[in-house]
Design an enzyme around this catalytic site. Structure first.
Site, PDB file in Angstrom:
ATOM      1  N   GLY A 177       1.105   9.962  -8.286  1.00  0.00           N
ATOM      2  CA  GLY A 177       2.571   9.849  -7.683  1.00  0.00           C
ATOM      3  C   GLY A 177       3.126   9.295  -8.908  1.00  0.00           C
ATOM      4  O   GLY A 177       3.106   9.164  -9.980  1.00  0.00           O
ATOM      5  N   ILE A 201       2.953   5.989 -10.294  1.00  0.00           N
ATOM      6  CA  ILE A 201       2.001   5.349 -11.053  1.00  0.00           C
ATOM      7  C   ILE A 201       1.244   6.415 -12.142  1.00  0.00           C
ATOM      8  O   ILE A 201       1.415   6.220 -13.475  1.00  0.00           O
ATOM      9  CB  ILE A 201       1.196   4.332 -10.574  1.00  0.00           C
ATOM     10  CG1 ILE A 201       1.829   3.059  -9.806  1.00  0.00           C
ATOM     11  CG2 ILE A 201       0.250   3.692 -11.639  1.00  0.00           C
ATOM     12  CD1 ILE A 201       1.078   2.330  -8.730  1.00  0.00           C
ATOM     13  N   ARG A 226      -6.762   1.199  -5.211  1.00  0.00           N
ATOM     14  CA  ARG A 226      -7.302   0.608  -3.844  1.00  0.00           C
ATOM     15  C   ARG A 226      -9.025   0.465  -4.051  1.00  0.00           C
ATOM     16  O   ARG A 226      -9.586   1.526  -4.455  1.00  0.00           O
ATOM     17  CB  ARG A 226      -6.751   1.090  -2.606  1.00  0.00           C
ATOM     18  CG  ARG A 226      -5.371   0.810  -2.339  1.00  0.00           C
ATOM     19  CD  ARG A 226      -5.314  -0.717  -1.713  1.00  0.00           C
ATOM     20  NE  ARG A 226      -4.056  -1.068  -1.508  1.00  0.00           N
ATOM     21  CZ  ARG A 226      -3.212  -1.532  -1.872  1.00  0.00           C
ATOM     22  NH1 ARG A 226      -3.351  -1.635  -3.360  1.00  0.00           N
ATOM     23  NH2 ARG A 226      -2.036  -2.024  -1.390  1.00  0.00           N
ATOM     24  N   GLU A 273     -12.165  -8.148  -0.754  1.00  0.00           N
ATOM     25  CA  GLU A 273     -11.281  -9.221  -1.469  1.00  0.00           C
ATOM     26  C   GLU A 273     -11.000 -10.504  -1.060  1.00  0.00           C
ATOM     27  O   GLU A 273     -10.680 -10.384   0.282  1.00  0.00           O
ATOM     28  CB  GLU A 273     -10.048  -8.481  -2.175  1.00  0.00           C
ATOM     29  CG  GLU A 273     -10.056  -7.206  -2.924  1.00  0.00           C
ATOM     30  CD  GLU A 273      -8.743  -6.545  -3.373  1.00  0.00           C
ATOM     31  OE1 GLU A 273      -7.589  -7.268  -3.253  1.00  0.00           O
ATOM     32  OE2 GLU A 273      -9.006  -5.524  -3.903  1.00  0.00           O
ATOM     33  N   HIS A 300      -6.780  -8.372  -8.866  1.00  0.00           N
ATOM     34  CA  HIS A 300      -5.900  -7.363  -8.200  1.00  0.00           C
ATOM     35  C   HIS A 300      -4.219  -7.826  -8.780  1.00  0.00           C
ATOM     36  O   HIS A 300      -3.479  -8.159  -7.925  1.00  0.00           O
ATOM     37  CB  HIS A 300      -5.823  -7.941  -6.615  1.00  0.00           C
ATOM     38  CG  HIS A 300      -5.129  -6.667  -5.821  1.00  0.00           C
ATOM     39  ND1 HIS A 300      -5.459  -5.989  -4.519  1.00  0.00           N
ATOM     40  CD2 HIS A 300      -4.154  -5.744  -5.984  1.00  0.00           C
ATOM     41  CE1 HIS A 300      -4.809  -5.272  -4.238  1.00  0.00           C
ATOM     42  NE2 HIS A 300      -3.921  -4.909  -4.857  1.00  0.00           N
ATOM     43  N   ALA A 310      -2.594  -5.792 -11.080  1.00  0.00           N
ATOM     44  CA  ALA A 310      -1.885  -4.801 -11.937  1.00  0.00           C
ATOM     45  C   ALA A 310      -0.300  -4.767 -11.513  1.00  0.00           C
ATOM     46  O   ALA A 310       0.297  -4.517 -12.307  1.00  0.00           O
ATOM     47  CB  ALA A 310      -2.278  -3.320 -11.205  1.00  0.00           C
TER      48      ALA A 310
END
Length: 351
Positions: free
Chosen positions: A178, A180, A260, A289, A308, A310
Site C-alpha cells: 500500500g 507505506i 500490526r 500492547e 508503536h 512508527a
C-alpha cells in the site's frame, strides 16, 4: 451547525479546529460552532471499548460532548451502538486514522451516519521508521549504543562473524504494497536492494513500473534476507507469518514488523532468534500492547523494540487533521466523502 473536535494528545483538538476552519474559510462558508474533547491517548493506552477496538476514552465522555453535534472529527473516540443511538443529531464522523477501527460501522449505517477515514496520513512517517528499524537491526545500532552507554566497547562487533550486512545488493521482501510499502520500496531500491513484493491486491503493472517484483508470499520469504511487514490486519492476515512461514526465511534473515502485531505469530520467535535461524528482529507492534513484564522476547538476543511509534511525527498529526477537514468540507457541501467507510449508508437517503 455544531462540530465536535474529539482529539487527543497527538491529533489535538486545536489542530482539528484549525484545519476545519481553514477548509471552510476557503469555500466562503460561515464557521460553525466548535466543541472540543481531549481524550487520554497516548498517555493512556488505547484498547477495546464496548464492541469497538483501539479506542480511547469512554462512551460517557463522548456522549457528554456530543449534545447537539452534527459532525465529529476524531482519531480515537469510541463510536459504539450506544453512542450512535444516543446522538440523533449526528450525521457525519471523520476518523483521522488509516482505518475507522474505533467505529461500529454497522451501527453507524443503521443510524444513517456517514463515516470517513484518512488513508495514507502516516505513510511517510511509517515508511521512514520501517527503514530505520531495518538499518538498526542489520547493523546492531541499538545494541552497540546500549553497550557503549554501559561502558563496554564492543570492538568484537567488527569481527567477520559478528558484523552486519548491507542493503545494497540485498533482497528485501515487502509483505503488503500500500502507501507505506511503496515508499519503503523506493528507499530500499535507492540503497541498491532488489525488492520483492507479496500482496494479492497489488497491481502487477504498477509494481513492475515501480521496479519491484511481485511474487507469492512463500517465494518472497524463501528469497529475502530482509523482510518488512506492511499489510493490514484482517481475519485473512492474522498470523500470516506463522511458524511454517518463519522457517522459510534464509538462515540469519532480518524480520521487521511496524504494521500490526497480529500479522506475526510471536510464539516461535525466541527459539528462532536463539539458534540464529532468525538473525535479528525489529518490532514496533505486538500481539499484546503494552507488552507485559514477562514478555518472552525480553531476554532474547538481537531484538529491537519500540512502543508503536512508527507514525509518531508532527507531520502525521497535521496531515490527519487536514485530510479529515477536507472530508468535513465535502460533507457540508453535499458531496460524497472521498474516503467513505460505510457506503451502504448512501442507500438510506438520510441527508
Amino acid at each position: 451547525m455544531r462540530i465536535l473536535a474529539a482529539g487527543d494528545h497527538f491529533v489535538r483538538p486545536s489542530l482539528i479546529r484549525e484545519a476545519v476552519s481553514q477548509e471552510l474559510s476557503r469555500t466562503g462558508r460561515e464557521l460553525p460552532e466548535f466543541a472540543e474533547l481531549t481524550l487520554p491517548w497516548p498517555h493512556e493506552p488505547f484498547g477495546p471499548v464496548a464492541e469497538v477496538r483501539e479506542a480511547s476514552g469512554t462512551e460517557d465522555q463522548l456522549l457528554g460532548a456530543l449534545a447537539g453535534v452534527s459532525v465529529c472529527v476524531t482519531q480515537m473516540a469510541p463510536f459504539t451502538e450506544r453512542v450512535f443511538a444516543a446522538s440523533p443529531a449526528l450525521r457525519f464522523v471523520a476518523v483521522s486514522r488509516g482505518g475507522p477501527v474505533n467505529v461500529d460501522l454497522a451501527a453507524a449505517t443503521r443510524h444513517g451516519v456517514r463515516v470517513s477515514f484518512a488513508p495514507g496520513r502516516n505513510a511517510p512517517a511509517a515508511a521512514e521508521f520501517a527503514v530505520g528499524l531495518t538499518l538498526a537491526a542489520m547493523r546492531r545500532i541499538t545494541a552497540a549504543d546500549a553497550e557503549l552507554k554501559r561502558g563496554v566497547w564492543r570492538g568484537d562487533l567488527y569481527a567477520y562473524e559478528e558484523s552486519g550486512g548491507e542493503l545494497g545488493g540485498a533482497t528485501v521482501g515487502l509483505v503488503g504494497y500500500g502507501a507505506i510499502g511503496r515508499i519503503v520500496a523506493r528507499v530500499m531500491r535507492a540503497f541498491g536492494a532488489q525488492v520483492l513484493v507479496a500482496d494479492p491486491y497489488a497491481d502487477r503493472a504498477a509494481a513492475e513500473a515501480d521496479g519491484v517484483e511481485l511474487v507469492e508470499l512463500d517465494a518472497l520469504l524463501s528469497r529475502s534476507s530482509v523482510v518488512s511487514l506492511h499489510a493490514r490486519l484482517t481475519e485473512e492476515t492474522h498470523h500470516l507469518i506463522d511458524s511454517r512461514r518463519l522457517r522459510l526465511l534464509p538462515h540469519g534473515a532480518v524480520l521487521v514488523n511496524s504494521a500490526r502485531g497480529g500479522l506475526l505469530d510471536h510464539a516461535p520467535l525466541p527459539e528462532l532468534l536463539r539458534d540464529g535461524a532468525l538473525g535479528a528482529l525489529a518490532l514496533d507492534v505486538y500481539d499484546i500492547e503494552p507488552i507485559p513484564a514477562d514478555w518472552a522476547l525480553h531476554d532474547v538476543p538481537n531484538v529491537i523494540t519500540t512502543p508503536h511509534l512508527a507514525g509518531a511525527t508532527r507531520q502525521t498529526a497535521h496531515r490527519a487533521a487536514a485530510i479529515t477537514a477536507s472530508e468535513v468540507g465535502r460533507f457540508l457541501r453535499g458531496e460524497e466523502p472521498a474516503h467513505l467507510a460505510n457506503r451502504d449508508v448512501l442507500a438510506a437517503g438520510r441527508p
